[in-house]
Design a protein around this motif. Structure first.
Motif, short mmCIF file in Angstrom:
data_model
loop_
_atom_site.label_atom_id
_atom_site.label_comp_id
_atom_site.label_asym_id
_atom_site.label_seq_id
_atom_site.Cartn_x
_atom_site.Cartn_y
_atom_site.Cartn_z
N TRP A 57 3.17 -4.34 5.26
CA TRP A 57 2.33 -4.09 5.75
C TRP A 57 0.85 -4.95 4.67
O TRP A 57 -0.11 -5.25 4.52
N PHE A 58 2.45 -4.62 3.58
CA PHE A 58 0.81 -4.94 2.91
C PHE A 58 0.84 -7.40 2.70
O PHE A 58 0.05 -7.59 2.10
N ASP A 59 1.85 -7.53 3.60
CA ASP A 59 1.69 -8.92 3.69
C ASP A 59 0.53 -8.91 4.84
O ASP A 59 0.64 -10.86 4.47
N THR A 60 0.07 -8.49 5.18
CA THR A 60 -0.86 -8.75 6.31
C THR A 60 -2.08 -8.71 5.24
O THR A 60 -4.01 -8.78 6.22
N GLY A 61 -2.18 -7.88 3.94
CA GLY A 61 -3.56 -7.29 3.41
C GLY A 61 -3.84 -6.09 3.01
O GLY A 61 -4.83 -6.17 2.72
N ALA A 62 -2.84 -5.20 3.93
CA ALA A 62 -3.15 -4.10 4.03
C ALA A 62 -3.31 -3.40 2.91
O ALA A 62 -2.55 -3.59 2.12
N TYR A 63 -3.82 -2.65 2.58
CA TYR A 63 -3.97 -1.41 1.57
C TYR A 63 -3.20 0.06 1.90
O TYR A 63 -3.70 0.48 3.44
N VAL A 64 -2.82 0.71 0.88
CA VAL A 64 -2.21 2.25 2.05
C VAL A 64 -2.08 3.06 0.89
O VAL A 64 -2.09 2.89 -0.61
N VAL A 65 -2.88 3.93 0.74
CA VAL A 65 -3.53 5.00 -0.01
C VAL A 65 -2.59 6.16 0.60
O VAL A 65 -2.37 6.58 1.83
N GLN A 113 -1.00 -3.00 -3.69
CA GLN A 113 -2.22 -2.95 -2.36
C GLN A 113 -1.58 -1.59 -2.41
O GLN A 113 -2.12 -0.68 -1.42
N TYR A 114 -0.74 -0.78 -3.53
CA TYR A 114 -0.42 0.36 -2.90
C TYR A 114 -1.07 1.97 -3.54
O TYR A 114 -0.28 1.90 -5.07
N ILE A 115 -1.27 2.89 -3.43
CA ILE A 115 -2.14 3.77 -4.09
C ILE A 115 -0.71 4.91 -4.44
O ILE A 115 -0.86 5.82 -2.96
N ALA A 116 -0.28 6.28 -4.91
CA ALA A 116 -0.19 7.64 -3.88
C ALA A 116 -0.66 7.92 -4.89
O ALA A 116 -0.24 7.91 -6.63
N LEU A 117 -0.74 9.02 -4.68
CA LEU A 117 -1.60 10.12 -5.19
C LEU A 117 -0.89 11.37 -4.43
O LEU A 117 -0.33 11.47 -3.29
#
Length: 358
Positions: free
Chosen positions: A212-220, A237-241
């Motif tokens: 998903w990161f390869d498409t430019g997407a961010y993940v929360v 592009q990945y935010i883990a909380l």
């Protein structure tokens, strides 16, 4: 002229956000009432409730294995809890009880009815729990979150009002306060497992996310507080909380959610119009999360997969297909919004007034 004392309502809601948030949303819609709370020690209500409402606690458990010798101590706690709730209701001169179900509903309903005090029950799931099905006919009204629930409550007076959400979800300006480093215009996927988190879902997502990161997407990714591998994936592009307070802003900004299908989470997705991939919690009582998910899949608002059949590869591909189909995502979002009852808390508050004050 003597001013009338406010009506006193005891709210019995305990355990998870799914039980507590609707009850808090209702309480906020009854500012003219004197509201006190009934909970269980060491549960979420001990953190959320005391700053707003006086909290009474009782020690009560559920009958997980049916009745038998081993359940005698639990039965003893139930009887003791009923007597304690009776004392609270009598001493506080309460005029009504509201409950969102779970273990705490039993003593609350029994004690209230033994004193002739009216009870309103709210059931948020499409398949009502055993407690709701048993005690529903004892109550003056059972407010339901999904229309599908009515068929399982033939002897109760069920009224479809939806499930109330926290006030932040009803404020359209809340999206302005999203304080995470996510650029404008990039696709955003949000992953959450309800107030308890979801370790199995977390593992699937961490394996699938690099594509998903390869498409430019961010993940929360809201991992919950019980995931020992929560910090294992690192990517810009990945935010883990563990959790995030402003869920309304996050869901409004998201292009897609990956979620469990607890009734509270689904209600929030619907109000925000967020399309979703749903993974029902397989060990939920009577598999009720699957029934909840079905409401959304039948409406075209979500895709749903059994956890036992979902691999990282399947999840990866399904997300990529949706990200590549913005028109399809938009349609799913519109259909999610069509399920929502944004004024659910107002409808529920009006029902409580009608029952308690008549």
């Amino acid at each position: 002229m003597v001013e009338e004392a406010p009506i006193r309502l005891l709210v019995a809601a305990s355990g998870t956000g799914g039980h507590l948030f609707p009850a808090i949303a209702l309480a906020e819609k009854l500012p003219e009432y004197d509201i006190q709370w009934l909970g269980v020690p060491n549960r979420l209500e001990t953190q959320l409730v005391p700053q707003q409402y006086q909290l009474h606690t009782i020690a009560v458990e559920g009958f997980q294995q049916g009745f038998g010798i081993s359940s005698l101590p639990i039965l003893g706690k139930l009887l003791s809890s009923v007597l304690k709730v009776r004392r609270i209701l009598k001493q506080g001169k309460f005029q009504g009880v509201f409950t969102t179900g779970g273990y705490i509903a039993g003593p609350a309903v029994i004690a209230a009815r033994s004193l002739g005090i009216p009870v309103v029950f709210h059931e948020s799931n499409a398949l009502p729990g055993k407690v709701t099905r048993f005690f529903g006919p004892w109550c003056h009204a059972v407010a339901i979150g999904f229309e599908a629930a009515a068929q399982y409550l033939p002897r109760a007076k069920s009224i479809y009002v939806g499930t109330p959400v926290r006030s932040q979800f009803l404020d359209d300006n809340h999206h302005a306060s999203l304080d995470l480093p996510i650029p404008d215009g990039v696709p955003l996927i949000i992953v959450f497992g309800g107030s308890q988190g979801a370790v199995a879902v977390n593992k699937l997502v961490r394996t699938a996310a690099p594509a998903w990161f390869d498409t430019g997407a961010y993940v929360v990714h809201l991992t919950g507080e019980n995931d020992p591998e929560a910090e294992s994936l690192k990517h810009p592009q990945y935010i883990a909380l563990p959790f995030y307070n402003n869920m309304a802003a996050l869901l409004r900004r998201a292009n897609l959610a990956i979620s469990r299908s607890g009734a509270g989470s689904l209600t929030e997705l619907a109000v925000c119009g967020t399309p979703a991939i749903l993974i029902p919690y397989p060990f939920a009582a009577e598999d009720h999360q699957t029934y909840n998910a079905k409401v959304f899949t039948q409406a075209g608002a979500a895709l749903a997969f059994k956890q036992s059949e979902l691999t990282p590869e399947i999840l990866q591909t399904q997300v990529l297909n949706l990200l590549n189909s913005p028109t399809e995502l938009a349609k799913m979002g519109e259909k999610a919004k069509a399920i929502a009852i944004p004024d659910s808390a107002d409808k529920l508050a009006q029902l409580v007034r009608e029952v308690v004050e008549r």
